[in-house]
Design a protein around this motif. Structure first.
Motif, PDB file in Angstrom:
ATOM      1  N   ARG A   1      74.695  15.626  55.299  1.00 13.89           N
ATOM      2  CA  ARG A   1      74.821  15.626  54.011  1.00 13.89           C
ATOM      3  C   ARG A   1      73.798  15.210  53.096  1.00 13.89           C
ATOM      4  N   THR A   2      72.781  15.969  53.015  1.00 15.28           N
ATOM      5  CA  THR A   2      71.548  15.627  52.439  1.00 15.28           C
ATOM      6  C   THR A   2      71.858  15.387  50.982  1.00 15.28           C
ATOM      7  N   VAL A   3      73.004  15.788  50.318  1.00 17.41           N
ATOM      8  CA  VAL A   3      73.352  15.180  48.900  1.00 17.41           C
ATOM      9  C   VAL A   3      73.760  13.714  48.753  1.00 17.41           C
ATOM     10  N   GLN A   4      74.134  13.276  49.841  1.00 21.90           N
ATOM     11  CA  GLN A   4      74.434  12.115  49.965  1.00 21.90           C
ATOM     12  C   GLN A   4      73.385  10.958  50.145  1.00 21.90           C
ATOM     13  N   ALA A   5      72.525  11.270  51.120  1.00 24.87           N
ATOM     14  CA  ALA A   5      71.507  10.442  51.613  1.00 24.87           C
ATOM     15  C   ALA A   5      70.235  11.280  52.091  1.00 24.87           C
ATOM     16  N   GLU A   6      69.099  10.710  52.006  1.00 18.46           N
ATOM     17  CA  GLU A   6      67.892  11.663  52.424  1.00 18.46           C
ATOM     18  C   GLU A   6      67.870  11.557  54.119  1.00 18.46           C
ATOM     19  N   PRO A   7      67.136  12.846  54.552  1.00 16.97           N
ATOM     20  CA  PRO A   7      67.297  12.699  55.915  1.00 16.97           C
ATOM     21  C   PRO A   7      66.750  11.688  56.820  1.00 16.97           C
ATOM     22  N   ASP A   8      65.890  10.881  56.088  1.00 16.13           N
ATOM     23  CA  ASP A   8      65.283   9.766  56.936  1.00 16.13           C
ATOM     24  C   ASP A   8      65.628   8.484  56.603  1.00 16.13           C
ATOM     25  N   ALA A   9      66.741   8.509  55.858  1.00 15.57           N
ATOM     26  CA  ALA A   9      67.494   7.106  55.524  1.00 15.57           C
ATOM     27  C   ALA A   9      68.360   6.542  56.969  1.00 15.57           C
TER      28      ALA A   9
ATOM     29  N   TRP B   1      69.667  23.584  37.280  1.00 14.84           N
ATOM     30  CA  TRP B   1      70.633  22.952  38.305  1.00 14.84           C
ATOM     31  C   TRP B   1      72.060  22.752  37.654  1.00 14.84           C
ATOM     32  N   GLY B   2      71.910  22.528  36.281  1.00 12.49           N
ATOM     33  CA  GLY B   2      73.183  22.359  35.645  1.00 12.49           C
ATOM     34  C   GLY B   2      73.945  23.748  35.833  1.00 12.49           C
ATOM     35  N   ALA B   3      73.458  25.002  35.762  1.00 14.58           N
ATOM     36  CA  ALA B   3      73.912  25.984  35.880  1.00 14.58           C
ATOM     37  C   ALA B   3      74.620  26.301  37.465  1.00 14.58           C
ATOM     38  N   ARG B   4      73.700  25.858  38.266  1.00 13.41           N
ATOM     39  CA  ARG B   4      73.932  26.104  39.630  1.00 13.41           C
ATOM     40  C   ARG B   4      75.042  25.141  40.206  1.00 13.41           C
ATOM     41  N   HIS B   5      75.209  24.170  39.719  1.00 12.02           N
ATOM     42  CA  HIS B   5      76.138  23.014  40.318  1.00 12.02           C
ATOM     43  C   HIS B   5      77.391  22.830  39.545  1.00 12.02           C
ATOM     44  N   TRP B   6      77.325  23.027  38.144  1.00  9.94           N
ATOM     45  CA  TRP B   6      78.405  22.818  37.222  1.00  9.94           C
ATOM     46  C   TRP B   6      78.802  23.650  36.608  1.00  9.94           C
ATOM     47  N   GLN B   7      78.361  24.821  36.423  1.00 11.87           N
ATOM     48  CA  GLN B   7      78.968  25.999  35.445  1.00 11.87           C
ATOM     49  C   GLN B   7      80.265  26.624  36.042  1.00 11.87           C
ATOM     50  N   ARG B   8      80.271  26.946  37.440  1.00 15.03           N
ATOM     51  CA  ARG B   8      81.316  27.313  38.149  1.00 15.03           C
ATOM     52  C   ARG B   8      82.367  26.447  38.352  1.00 15.03           C
ATOM     53  N   PRO B   9      82.126  25.339  38.858  1.00 13.53           N
ATOM     54  CA  PRO B   9      83.195  24.471  39.013  1.00 13.53           C
ATOM     55  C   PRO B   9      83.966  23.902  37.912  1.00 13.53           C
ATOM     56  N   LEU B  10      83.375  24.083  36.667  1.00 14.81           N
ATOM     57  CA  LEU B  10      83.897  23.677  35.437  1.00 14.81           C
ATOM     58  C   LEU B  10      84.634  24.551  34.705  1.00 14.81           C
ATOM     59  N   THR B  11      84.408  25.952  35.222  1.00 17.61           N
ATOM     60  CA  THR B  11      85.296  27.179  34.576  1.00 17.61           C
ATOM     61  C   THR B  11      86.743  27.262  35.111  1.00 17.61           C
TER      62      THR B  11
ATOM     63  N   ALA C   1      74.252  20.462  29.712  1.00 20.54           N
ATOM     64  CA  ALA C   1      74.739  19.054  28.988  1.00 20.54           C
ATOM     65  C   ALA C   1      75.157  18.236  29.962  1.00 20.54           C
ATOM     66  N   VAL C   2      75.950  18.654  30.985  1.00 18.97           N
ATOM     67  CA  VAL C   2      76.359  17.848  31.957  1.00 18.97           C
ATOM     68  C   VAL C   2      75.007  17.284  33.004  1.00 18.97           C
ATOM     69  N   ALA C   3      74.141  18.207  33.154  1.00 19.01           N
ATOM     70  CA  ALA C   3      73.300  17.825  33.946  1.00 19.01           C
ATOM     71  C   ALA C   3      72.359  16.705  32.863  1.00 19.01           C
ATOM     72  N   ILE C   4      72.265  16.861  31.878  1.00 24.01           N
ATOM     73  CA  ILE C   4      71.367  15.905  30.960  1.00 24.01           C
ATOM     74  C   ILE C   4      71.930  14.549  31.089  1.00 24.01           C
TER      75      ILE C   4
ATOM     76  N   GLY D   1      71.694   8.031  35.499  1.00 23.73           N
ATOM     77  CA  GLY D   1      71.171   7.767  36.492  1.00 23.73           C
ATOM     78  C   GLY D   1      71.893   8.156  37.819  1.00 23.73           C
ATOM     79  N   HIS D   2      72.857   9.124  37.762  1.00 27.61           N
ATOM     80  CA  HIS D   2      73.200   9.928  38.764  1.00 27.61           C
ATOM     81  C   HIS D   2      72.495  11.271  39.263  1.00 27.61           C
ATOM     82  N   PRO D   3      72.546  11.768  40.413  1.00 26.53           N
ATOM     83  CA  PRO D   3      71.933  12.939  40.601  1.00 26.53           C
ATOM     84  C   PRO D   3      72.749  14.220  40.052  1.00 26.53           C
ATOM     85  N   ILE D   4      72.061  15.271  39.649  1.00 21.91           N
ATOM     86  CA  ILE D   4      72.860  16.223  39.101  1.00 21.91           C
ATOM     87  C   ILE D   4      73.612  17.085  39.979  1.00 21.91           C
ATOM     88  N   ARG D   5      73.092  16.952  41.165  1.00 18.35           N
ATOM     89  CA  ARG D   5      74.043  17.719  42.188  1.00 18.35           C
ATOM     90  C   ARG D   5      75.474  17.316  42.327  1.00 18.35           C
TER      91      ARG D   5
END
Length: 548
Positions: free
Chosen positions: A483-491, A430-440, A453-456, A462-466
């Motif tokens: 925006r499923t990243v912000q809230a669950e579909p059933d929230a 997940w770190g490579a998927r969500h953070w490697q390209r934006p931080l390059t 390391a950012v994902a860890i 306590g934050h989501p990795i995405r």
């Protein structure tokens, strides 16, 4: 997301419960002769006591312990006998735990082999149905079946020993005992091996006792550095001080933790000592150890309140990145390299050097916490987990996960830094998927380990990795989805407006305006009152023909 396990919450790793320091003893020839005689005599008593303890098996109790202690007190002393019997009990318990761990490992290996042999030759793995891959060829199937038979024989023998309470312990070490029959291969003479064997089987250790003078009555070190030992009864004629004691000419000086040790000695608090001889170097050493006060473990939220340094452990380096309290990377990533080839002492020195540089970096950045993965490769160190990938299997086997974590916890405690352990599930992916390209950037090449390391660090905070994603198109909401990243579909209420901060958001909006700008109750969305309200619709106006 189907089939993924839920990561466990992060936790603060407790600090070390004890500490130990070591210094070299520069002895004269007479002092070395006396210590050698005492060590050989007490070592023979320890060997005899270990043999008696192994014969008792799991039926040993306090009465049998006291009987063994009384038997040894006549040839040595009550305090020496207590130290010997306690060391014997600890050694037997350690062998028993190792026996249980080996038995569990063998059973897991047998289960894996049986699952692989039950699959057809050349069958691929099917994770959805929980099926492992089969053997690649018929010859591999035959080799695995032979290994299965060998492991079943080992399990049967180990189960008999476990039921009978029988353990196999070698005082002095199994490796050194095995070298006796292969002196040419290890380039040792018989005299050199005999000297190492005698030094390894010698016993010169005594537990401390609070309230006694300088914290230890058997091996005593004064606050001025004077070392003296209580001689056994059989060697009382070698004493040069009252009460059967022998005072050595060498002075004890601890270069590390000297002030802490001196405070304990001055207050007559318990300090345990161990004297041993390194036959390879021809040097005598003294090790002092004591227990530390239990430090209350901080809550995770308090420990990471000021941010942290996230750490991704790899085979040849530690990838670190500082994160603030909101989970945003700050500054540039750091890399602390080490070399895990060579002897165990060389690997340990490399790890200590890398961790020292890491903690110095954490101190410079001002954070008080370090986040690491809660790794344990014990179950993965098997040839069945990675198949023919021997290089990766070798990397996993030599990677010191437990030692690196123990070193980090003990060294961070001295710097006042808290260690937070997180679940390692999917951090690299997940770190490579969500953070490697934006931080390059054009001037910075972010690696997969830096992104991990950012994902860890985000998981420890306590934050989501995405990362936060952009909102969907306002005109095609049904196509873009929520925006499923912000809230669950059933929230409930996920379509509602965000909480408005106090004051104007821009210079063109005055305070108190725009509270209902995002109200969507007029639309038919799930979870809103507009969908469940009863609507009254006015009748259409009358036509001309209805006026008559």
């Amino acid at each position: 997301m189907r089939g993924l396990r839920k990561p466990t919450p992060p936790y603060v790793v407790p600090g070390p419960a004890g500490t130990a320091v070591r210094t070299r003893l520069r002895l004269s020839s007479s002092d070395a002769t006396v210590l050698a005689e005492v060590g050989v005599l007490l070592g023979s008593l320890a060997s005899r006591d270990l043999s008696a303890r192994c014969r008792q098996g799991p039926d040993s109790d306090a009465a049998s312990w006291a009987a063994r202690k009384r038997e040894l007190s006549g040839a040595s002393s009550a305090r020496w006998a207590g130290s010997i019997t306690k060391s014997t009990n600890d050694q037997w318990a350690l062998a028993r735990r190792g026996q249980a761990a080996e038995l569990a490992w063998l059973r897991r290996e047998i289960t894996r082999l049986q699952a692989r042999l039950a699959r057809p030759v050349g069958a691929k793995a099917d994770r959805r149905h929980g099926l492992v891959r089969g053997c690649a060829t018929r010859s591999e199937w035959h080799a695995k079946s032979r290994r299965l038979h060998a492991l079943e024989v080992r399990v049967a023998s180990l189960e008999r020993d476990w039921t009978a309470g029988r353990v196999h312990v070698v005082r002095g070490g199994k490796r050194l005992a095995h070298q006796r029959h292969h002196l040419k291969e290890v380039a040792l003479s018989h005299e050199a091996w005999r000297e190492r064997w005698r030094a390894a089987r010698a016993f010169l250790a005594a537990d401390g006792e609070t309230g006694k003078r300088y914290g230890n009555e058997t091996i005593r070190v004064s606050d001025a550095g004077q070392l003296s030992i209580r001689l056994p009864a059989a060697l009382s004629h070698l004493s040069n001080a009252p009460h059967g004691r022998y005072v050595l000419e060498a002075k004890v000086v601890f270069a590390h933790r000297h002030a802490e040790w001196q405070d304990r000695v001055a207050a007559n608090r318990a300090v345990a000592y161990r004297i041993h001889f390194d036959a390879r170097r021809g040097r005598w050493y003294l090790t002092a150890s004591w227990q530390r006060l239990a430090v209350p473990v901080l809550p995770t939220a308090v420990a990471v309140a000021g941010g942290l340094v996230a750490l991704d452990m790899n085979d040849d380096h530690l990838a670190a990145w500082r994160l603030d309290a909101h989970g945003n990377p700050v500054g540039e990533p750091k890399r602390f390299s080490y070399d895990l080839s060579g002897s165990a002492s060389h690997r340990d020195a490399q790890i200590r050097h890398a961790l020292t540089r890491l903690l110095h970096h954490a101190r410079r950045t001002g954070v008080r916490a370090v986040a690491i993965e809660d790794l344990d490769f014990t179950d993965s160190r098997t040839r069945e987990s990675f198949g023919r990938n021997t290089s990766f299997r070798r990397v996993v086997s030599r990677f010191p996960t437990a030692r690196l974590r123990a070193r980090l916890v003990s060294m961070a405690a001295e710097q006042g830094i808290t260690v937070v352990a997180v679940d390692p599930a999917y951090t690299s992916r997940w770190g490579a998927r969500h953070w490697q390209r934006p931080l390059t950037t054009p001037t910075r090449r972010t690696t997969r380990h830096d992104a991990a390391a950012v994902a860890i660090g985000r998981r420890a905070l306590g934050h989501p990795i995405r990362r936060r994603t952009a909102p969907p198109p306002h005109d095609r909401r049904d196509r873009a989805g929520h925006r499923t990243v912000q809230a669950e579909p059933d929230a409930r209420g996920r379509e509602g407006p965000r909480p408005r901060a106090a004051g104007p958001r821009t210079r063109s909006v005055s305070p108190g305006r725009g509270e209902k700008a995002g109200d969507q109750r007029v639309q038919h969305h799930s979870g809103h009152a507009a969908e469940h309200a009863s609507w009254w619709r006015e009748p259409p106006p009358l036509g001309p023909q209805e006026y008559g």
